[in-house]
Design a protein around this motif. Structure first.
Motif, PDB file in Angstrom:
ATOM      1  N   ALA A  19       8.396   4.982   5.775  1.00 12.79           N
ATOM      2  CA  ALA A  19       7.463   4.880   6.927  1.00 12.79           C
ATOM      3  C   ALA A  19       6.382   5.480   7.319  1.00 12.79           C
ATOM      4  CB  ALA A  19       7.748   4.840   7.953  1.00 12.79           C
ATOM      5  N   GLU A  20       6.101   6.969   6.587  1.00 16.89           N
ATOM      6  CA  GLU A  20       5.386   7.414   6.826  1.00 16.89           C
ATOM      7  C   GLU A  20       4.186   7.424   5.133  1.00 16.89           C
ATOM      8  OE1 GLU A  20       6.319  11.871   7.023  1.00 16.89           O
ATOM      9  OE2 GLU A  20       6.894  11.855   9.137  1.00 16.89           O
ATOM     10  N   ALA A  21       5.536   7.162   3.995  1.00 17.01           N
ATOM     11  CA  ALA A  21       4.242   7.183   2.916  1.00 17.01           C
ATOM     12  C   ALA A  21       3.328   6.208   3.070  1.00 17.01           C
ATOM     13  CB  ALA A  21       5.639   7.483   1.774  1.00 17.01           C
ATOM     14  N   ALA A  22       4.285   4.195   3.554  1.00 19.72           N
ATOM     15  CA  ALA A  22       3.690   3.314   3.681  1.00 19.72           C
ATOM     16  C   ALA A  22       2.545   3.705   4.765  1.00 19.72           C
ATOM     17  CB  ALA A  22       4.857   2.474   4.118  1.00 19.72           C
ATOM     18  N   ALA A  23       2.627   4.350   5.460  1.00 21.87           N
ATOM     19  CA  ALA A  23       1.466   4.791   6.670  1.00 21.87           C
ATOM     20  C   ALA A  23       0.302   5.521   5.812  1.00 21.87           C
ATOM     21  CB  ALA A  23       1.728   5.419   7.566  1.00 21.87           C
ATOM     22  N   VAL A  24       0.434   6.546   5.037  1.00 22.45           N
ATOM     23  CA  VAL A  24      -0.876   7.238   4.752  1.00 22.45           C
ATOM     24  C   VAL A  24      -1.225   6.244   3.506  1.00 22.45           C
ATOM     25  CG1 VAL A  24      -0.829   9.163   2.557  1.00 22.45           C
ATOM     26  CG2 VAL A  24       0.250   9.164   4.392  1.00 22.45           C
ATOM     27  N   LEU A  25      -0.546   5.142   2.983  1.00 22.23           N
ATOM     28  CA  LEU A  25      -0.765   4.545   1.301  1.00 22.23           C
ATOM     29  C   LEU A  25      -1.769   3.514   2.675  1.00 22.23           C
ATOM     30  CD1 LEU A  25       1.957   3.357  -1.062  1.00 22.23           C
ATOM     31  CD2 LEU A  25      -0.261   4.900  -1.258  1.00 22.23           C
ATOM     32  N   TYR A  26      -1.752   2.811   3.331  1.00 22.87           N
ATOM     33  CA  TYR A  26      -2.222   1.983   4.224  1.00 22.87           C
ATOM     34  C   TYR A  26      -3.410   3.462   4.585  1.00 22.87           C
ATOM     35  CZ  TYR A  26      -3.629  -0.308   8.604  1.00 22.87           C
ATOM     36  OH  TYR A  26      -4.435  -0.355  10.159  1.00 22.87           O
ATOM     37  N   LEU A  27      -3.393   4.543   5.589  1.00 16.14           N
ATOM     38  CA  LEU A  27      -5.282   4.705   6.082  1.00 16.14           C
ATOM     39  C   LEU A  27      -6.082   5.366   5.146  1.00 16.14           C
ATOM     40  CD1 LEU A  27      -2.574   6.940   8.816  1.00 16.14           C
ATOM     41  CD2 LEU A  27      -3.944   5.109   9.250  1.00 16.14           C
ATOM     42  N   ILE A 108       0.995   3.849  13.982  1.00 11.15           N
ATOM     43  CA  ILE A 108       1.884   3.158  13.295  1.00 11.15           C
ATOM     44  C   ILE A 108       3.099   3.101  13.366  1.00 11.15           C
ATOM     45  CG2 ILE A 108       1.790   3.486  10.979  1.00 11.15           C
ATOM     46  CD1 ILE A 108      -1.359   3.600  11.175  1.00 11.15           C
ATOM     47  N   THR A 109       3.224   1.505  13.985  1.00 12.36           N
ATOM     48  CA  THR A 109       4.486   1.063  13.528  1.00 12.36           C
ATOM     49  C   THR A 109       4.898   0.436  12.414  1.00 12.36           C
ATOM     50  OG1 THR A 109       3.652  -1.036  14.567  1.00 12.36           O
ATOM     51  CG2 THR A 109       4.833   0.444  15.940  1.00 12.36           C
ATOM     52  N   VAL A 110       6.147   0.894  11.691  1.00 13.89           N
ATOM     53  CA  VAL A 110       6.637   0.222  10.330  1.00 13.89           C
ATOM     54  C   VAL A 110       8.328  -0.545  10.654  1.00 13.89           C
ATOM     55  CG1 VAL A 110       7.565   0.982   8.310  1.00 13.89           C
ATOM     56  CG2 VAL A 110       5.846   2.113   9.293  1.00 13.89           C
ATOM     57  N   LEU A 111       7.911  -0.979  10.151  1.00 14.51           N
ATOM     58  CA  LEU A 111       9.381  -2.328  10.363  1.00 14.51           C
ATOM     59  C   LEU A 111      10.202  -2.433   8.930  1.00 14.51           C
ATOM     60  CD1 LEU A 111       9.418  -5.365  12.515  1.00 14.51           C
ATOM     61  CD2 LEU A 111      10.346  -3.208  13.447  1.00 14.51           C
ATOM     62  N   LEU A 112      11.036  -1.329   8.690  1.00 13.05           N
ATOM     63  CA  LEU A 112      11.949  -1.402   7.362  1.00 13.05           C
ATOM     64  C   LEU A 112      13.018  -2.703   7.017  1.00 13.05           C
ATOM     65  CD1 LEU A 112      12.867   2.143   7.055  1.00 13.05           C
ATOM     66  CD2 LEU A 112      10.168   0.869   6.031  1.00 13.05           C
ATOM     67  N   ILE A 118       8.900  -2.487   3.664  1.00 10.21           N
ATOM     68  CA  ILE A 118       8.089  -2.668   4.137  1.00 10.21           C
ATOM     69  C   ILE A 118       8.187  -3.939   5.198  1.00 10.21           C
ATOM     70  CG2 ILE A 118       5.996  -2.256   5.697  1.00 10.21           C
ATOM     71  CD1 ILE A 118       7.579   0.341   4.860  1.00 10.21           C
ATOM     72  N   THR A 119       8.395  -3.959   5.872  1.00  7.11           N
ATOM     73  CA  THR A 119       8.651  -5.528   6.836  1.00  7.11           C
ATOM     74  C   THR A 119       7.647  -5.682   7.471  1.00  7.11           C
ATOM     75  OG1 THR A 119      10.848  -5.963   7.093  1.00  7.11           O
ATOM     76  CG2 THR A 119       9.498  -7.114   7.969  1.00  7.11           C
ATOM     77  N   SER A 120       6.500  -4.783   8.626  1.00  3.55           N
ATOM     78  CA  SER A 120       4.960  -5.065   8.615  1.00  3.55           C
ATOM     79  C   SER A 120       5.475  -3.536   8.757  1.00  3.55           C
ATOM     80  CB  SER A 120       5.758  -5.927  10.537  1.00  3.55           C
ATOM     81  OG  SER A 120       6.071  -5.312  10.528  1.00  3.55           O
ATOM     82  N   LEU A 121       3.750  -3.600   9.329  1.00  5.99           N
ATOM     83  CA  LEU A 121       3.169  -2.456   9.233  1.00  5.99           C
ATOM     84  C   LEU A 121       2.005  -2.689  10.369  1.00  5.99           C
ATOM     85  CD1 LEU A 121       2.414   0.873   7.243  1.00  5.99           C
ATOM     86  CD2 LEU A 121       0.679  -0.267   9.032  1.00  5.99           C
ATOM     87  N   GLY A 122       2.015  -1.485  11.524  1.00  6.99           N
ATOM     88  CA  GLY A 122       0.446  -2.632  12.869  1.00  6.99           C
ATOM     89  C   GLY A 122       1.091  -0.757  13.260  1.00  6.99           C
ATOM     90  N   HIS A 123      -1.053  -1.051  13.705  1.00  2.48           N
ATOM     91  CA  HIS A 123      -2.111  -0.077  13.594  1.00  2.48           C
ATOM     92  C   HIS A 123      -2.302  -0.301  14.915  1.00  2.48           C
ATOM     93  CE1 HIS A 123      -5.750   2.642  12.382  1.00  2.48           C
ATOM     94  NE2 HIS A 123      -5.254   3.344  13.737  1.00  2.48           N
TER      95      HIS A 123
END
Length: 128
Positions: A19-27, A108-112, A118-123
């Motif tokens: 989840a944190e890796a996905a958040a970093v990519l997004y940010l 950052i919210t992440v559904l796995l 990743i199913t979804s990512l919210g900010h």
């Protein structure tokens, strides 16, 4: 004939890291500059610390896998967690000499999925 391979079960640490890796990519795709990840001190841990538009952004990453029976990732940011993140952020700011900067707190919210995709990512900007 081969036996079907059971799906791999991931532990909390592996799920959190995904989840944190996905958040970093997004940010970073939005122009955030990541200053620190998993910064720890006696009062707790900050998942991600970033700079964006001259602001210091403290980002709490919350994730859920599979079912939402335990609630959504956003619902897991309760008053106790907010106090802990704010207290830890104060120590970070003092230790890094960042007192003069505007500070905001995002979530950052992440559904796995079961395979950690990743199913979804919210900010949620300025969440608390």
């Amino acid at each position: 004939m081969r036996e079907p391979v059971p799906p791999q079960r991931y532990n909390r640490k592996q799920k959190g890291a995904a989840a944190e890796a996905a958040a970093v990519l997004y940010l970073t795709s939005l122009g955030y500059v990541i200053l620190d990840q998993n910064w720890r001190c006696r009062s707790g841990e900050l998942d991600i610390v970033a700079q964006h538009e001259d602001r210091l952004v403290i980002i709490e990453v919350r994730s859920r896998g599979g079912s939402l029976l335990q609630g959504t990732p956003a619902e897991s940011v309760d008053s106790r967690k907010i106090r802990q993140v704010r207290r830890t952020a104060q120590l970070y700011i003092l230790s890094k000499g960042q007192e003069a900067r505007e500070v905001v707190f995002d979530v950052i919210t992440v559904l796995l999925n079961d395979d950690l995709s990743i199913t979804s990512l919210g900010h949620i900007r300025e969440a608390f």
